[in-house]
Scaffold this active site. Structure first.
Site, short mmCIF file in Angstrom:
data_model
loop_
_atom_site.label_atom_id
_atom_site.label_comp_id
_atom_site.label_asym_id
_atom_site.label_seq_id
_atom_site.Cartn_x
_atom_site.Cartn_y
_atom_site.Cartn_z
N LYS A 116 0.52 -1.23 0.49
CA LYS A 116 0.11 0.00 -0.12
C LYS A 116 1.03 1.32 -0.44
O LYS A 116 0.11 2.27 -0.52
CB LYS A 116 -1.21 0.15 1.11
CG LYS A 116 -1.92 -1.00 1.02
CD LYS A 116 -3.18 -0.49 2.12
CE LYS A 116 -4.19 -2.14 1.95
NZ LYS A 116 -5.00 -1.93 0.71
N LYS A 204 -8.01 -14.03 -10.82
CA LYS A 204 -8.99 -14.14 -10.14
C LYS A 204 -10.35 -13.34 -10.66
O LYS A 204 -10.08 -12.54 -11.01
CB LYS A 204 -8.85 -13.80 -8.79
CG LYS A 204 -9.55 -12.75 -7.98
CD LYS A 204 -8.19 -12.69 -6.19
CE LYS A 204 -9.06 -11.75 -4.93
NZ LYS A 204 -8.05 -11.07 -4.36
N LYS A 207 -13.86 -7.58 -8.52
CA LYS A 207 -14.81 -6.29 -9.36
C LYS A 207 -14.39 -5.90 -9.59
O LYS A 207 -15.37 -4.53 -10.78
CB LYS A 207 -15.91 -6.12 -7.51
CG LYS A 207 -14.66 -4.69 -7.08
CD LYS A 207 -16.17 -4.47 -5.79
CE LYS A 207 -15.17 -3.30 -4.71
NZ LYS A 207 -15.50 -3.88 -3.57
#
Ligand code: TRP
Length: 337
Positions: A116, A204, A207
């Protein structure tokens, strides 16, 4: 009595992959264990604000608990549902752990923090301290089992280290959560297998993928979702078999079929192995997905905010009691009380 504890990150929308990989296993685990264990399910809302802060947080907090109920969570006296920010002890224990057990070196090695913060000009301290707050979430309740995804295992290891360090410095205070290996056994789900993208099954299901047919969202109409299954990529081997490496498409569908119906993967594979009629199998999976979404969406509509508010109030009363007791013990040990 054992304590099982998990925090569901607030997400605006979930895919079928999130549902089958995270939500449903947790709901099944809770339903199977809440007779003789405490099951704490909380919303880590203070964790949510490390990234974006926008007007949808409050709504998302309620929605995440509605998802649990719609997925079939059976409520009883051992299930406790609460919001992290309503239990001030979480924040306070974080500070005390920061000063007594957590180190810059160890915390800097967290993969999530590295990911991050990589390439960012400015990184807030919350991103860095995230796992210490997570440790506080767990240690306040003497939790033994913490069902989470693989990406959180390193944070669990850190939690164990903080507990061991604090205990050895100040005397037995925290229950040390089980090791990762036992956690995985307890969860009883195969790790490393994720629900895949329907069009590109090497990846995978996500969304953020733009292609509509690649993903099934929980808000998709059952008809639309069934169509997506019918058009999913499989292979040209000519007969059905399970192997995620060489034929991820059909394996993904076998896996979806097993998870939805709560059947062992092996059993489903044996039933279809060698069958040349891919279309028949797809129809079966499509109807499983159809039924799942139909039930889920109907359930979702039947839970309203006031029901959730009620659950929160009861859960937060319970959680504050337990957490404050533990916090007081810690405050005494470090000399604050
Ligand atoms: N970090 C977890 C995640 O990103 C969410 C979380 C926060 C959590 N506190 C926790 C999970 C305590 C389990 C226990 O998914």
């Amino acid at each position: 009595m054992k304590t099982i504890l998990t925090g569901l990150r607030v997400n605006s929308e979930l895919t079928l992959g999130n549902y089958l990989g995270a939500l449903l296993p947790m709901v099944r685990l809770a339903n199977e264990n809440s007779e003789d264990s405490n099951v704490n399910i909380f919303v880590p809302d203070l964790h949510s604000i490390i990234s974006s802060i926008d007007g949808s947080l409050k709504e998302n907090i309620f929605r995440s608990i509605k998802y649990y109920l719609a997925a079939g969570l059976e409520l009883n006296k051992n299930i406790h549902i609460y919001r992290q920010s309503y239990i001030p002890a979480h924040s306070e224990l974080t500070w005390i752990l920061n000063c007594t057990a957590a180190t810059m070196g160890e915390t800097s090695r967290m993969i999530q923090y590295k990911e991050k913060s990589a390439g960012e000009k400015s990184v807030n301290v919350g991103i860095f301290d995230y796992p210490v707050l997570m440790a506080a979430d767990i240690l306040l309740y003497d939790a033994n089992y913490i069902p989470v995804g693989e990406d959180q295992f390193q944070h669990l290891e850190l939690t164990r280290n903080l507990a061991l360090r604090f205990n050895s410095r100040f005397g037995e205070t925290f229950t040390v959560p089980e090791e990762t290996k036992s956690q995985v056994e307890f969860m009883n789900v195969e790790q490393g297998i994720r629900i895949r993208d329907l069009m590109n099954p090497e990846k995978k299901m996500s969304k953020s993928t733009l292609a509509e047919n690649s993903k099934i969202m929980l808000s998709d109409s059952p008809e639309k979702a069934a169509k997506k299954i019918m058009s999913a990529t499989t292979d040209s081997f000519g007969s059905i078999d399970f192997d995620f490496t060489t034929r991820p498409g059909i394996s993904n569908l076998l896996y979806i079929e097993a998870l939805i119906n709560n059947r062992p993967l092996e059993e489903v594979v044996n039933e279809w192995k060698g069958n040349e009629h891919y279309g028949d199998f797809k129809k079966k999976v499509a109807s499983s997905v159809f039924e799942l979404l139909e039930t889920f969406q109907k359930n979702l509509e039947s839970v309203d905010d006031s029901k959730i508010e009620e659950l929160f109030e009861a859960g937060e009363k319970y959680a504050n009691e337990i957490a404050n007791k533990k916090l007081f013990e810690v405050q005494k040990k470090v000399g604050l009380r």
